[in-house]
Scaffold this motif. Structure first.
Motif, short mmCIF file in Angstrom:
data_model
loop_
_atom_site.label_atom_id
_atom_site.label_comp_id
_atom_site.label_asym_id
_atom_site.label_seq_id
_atom_site.Cartn_x
_atom_site.Cartn_y
_atom_site.Cartn_z
N GLY A 58 24.78 8.21 -35.31
CA GLY A 58 23.33 9.10 -34.48
C GLY A 58 21.90 8.10 -34.52
N PRO A 59 21.21 8.56 -34.95
CA PRO A 59 19.35 7.83 -34.87
C PRO A 59 19.87 6.95 -35.27
CG PRO A 59 19.27 10.49 -35.47
CD PRO A 59 20.73 10.26 -35.82
N ARG A 60 18.99 6.04 -35.02
CA ARG A 60 19.17 4.59 -36.20
C ARG A 60 18.21 4.75 -37.62
NH1 ARG A 60 19.29 0.65 -32.01
NH2 ARG A 60 20.82 0.96 -30.99
N THR A 61 17.75 5.68 -37.95
CA THR A 61 17.62 5.88 -39.11
C THR A 61 18.08 6.72 -40.37
OG1 THR A 61 16.38 8.48 -38.44
CG2 THR A 61 15.12 6.77 -38.64
N GLN A 62 19.19 7.12 -39.49
CA GLN A 62 20.56 7.53 -39.95
C GLN A 62 21.97 6.37 -40.97
OE1 GLN A 62 22.86 10.98 -38.69
NE2 GLN A 62 24.14 10.46 -39.26
N GLN A 63 21.65 6.35 -41.67
CA GLN A 63 22.34 5.40 -42.37
C GLN A 63 23.46 5.05 -43.06
OE1 GLN A 63 20.79 1.67 -43.30
NE2 GLN A 63 19.88 3.05 -41.80
N SER A 64 23.85 6.52 -41.71
CA SER A 64 25.70 6.98 -42.73
C SER A 64 26.00 8.57 -41.54
CB SER A 64 26.36 6.94 -44.70
OG SER A 64 25.61 7.55 -44.76
N MET A 65 27.72 8.18 -41.92
CA MET A 65 27.39 9.74 -41.48
C MET A 65 29.49 10.01 -41.87
SD MET A 65 29.08 10.43 -37.38
CE MET A 65 30.23 8.76 -37.59
N MET A 66 29.35 11.46 -42.40
CA MET A 66 30.17 11.95 -42.83
C MET A 66 31.62 11.79 -42.09
SD MET A 66 30.69 15.07 -45.74
CE MET A 66 29.82 16.31 -45.11
N ASN A 67 32.42 12.46 -42.40
CA ASN A 67 33.18 12.58 -41.06
C ASN A 67 34.78 13.42 -42.39
OD1 ASN A 67 36.52 11.93 -41.43
ND2 ASN A 67 36.16 10.92 -38.61
N LEU A 68 34.90 14.52 -41.70
CA LEU A 68 35.55 15.46 -42.58
C LEU A 68 36.12 16.20 -41.43
CD1 LEU A 68 32.13 18.23 -42.63
CD2 LEU A 68 33.57 17.04 -44.52
N ARG A 69 37.40 16.70 -41.64
CA ARG A 69 38.95 16.28 -41.14
C ARG A 69 38.95 17.51 -41.24
NH1 ARG A 69 40.02 14.14 -46.08
NH2 ARG A 69 41.90 11.42 -45.77
#
Length: 117
Positions: A58-69
């Motif tokens: 996502g945007p460069r300000t977002q440092q992580s992303m959750m992955n949901l099954r």
């Protein structure tokens, strides 16, 4: 040697914590207790590291992303759209891995949804 045995949580900041908790409960169906504890089905968890200039999260300000099954990606994406969520039009298929789609929560955090193969 001691080792990590699983993901223990994901913590986020929010301008309206109650509203964001309600969104995850009401729109994504995540049953959270008063402390945010959530019991999930068993399965693998991926820990992937991306280049600093990657747009995947996502945007460069977002440092992580959750992955949901999810069990049924198409049904989940339709449910999210019906709830007025910001759902990405793209869906990706990876042979032997599964299908992926994305939604952005009300605070602007991109979340990956994964239907395992």
């Amino acid at each position: 040697m001691e080792r990590v045995v699983g993901v223990g949580g994901w913590f986020v900041r929010a301008s309206d914590p109650e509203a964001l908790r309600a969104w995850y409960r009401d729109v994504l169906g995540m049953e959270l207790d008063e402390y945010g504890s959530w019991t999930t089905e068993h399965g693998p968890t991926v820990f992937a590291v991306f280049e600093a200039d990657s747009d995947y999260l996502g945007p460069r300000t977002q440092q992580s992303m959750m992955n949901l099954r999810v069990r049924d990606l198409d049904a989940m994406l339709a449910q999210l759209r019906a709830a007025g969520a910001d759902v990405d039009d793209e869906v990706q298929d990876m042979d032997g891995v599964g299908r992926f789609g994305w939604v952005t929560d009300p605070e602007g955090t991109r979340i990956e949804l994964w239907q395992p193969a």
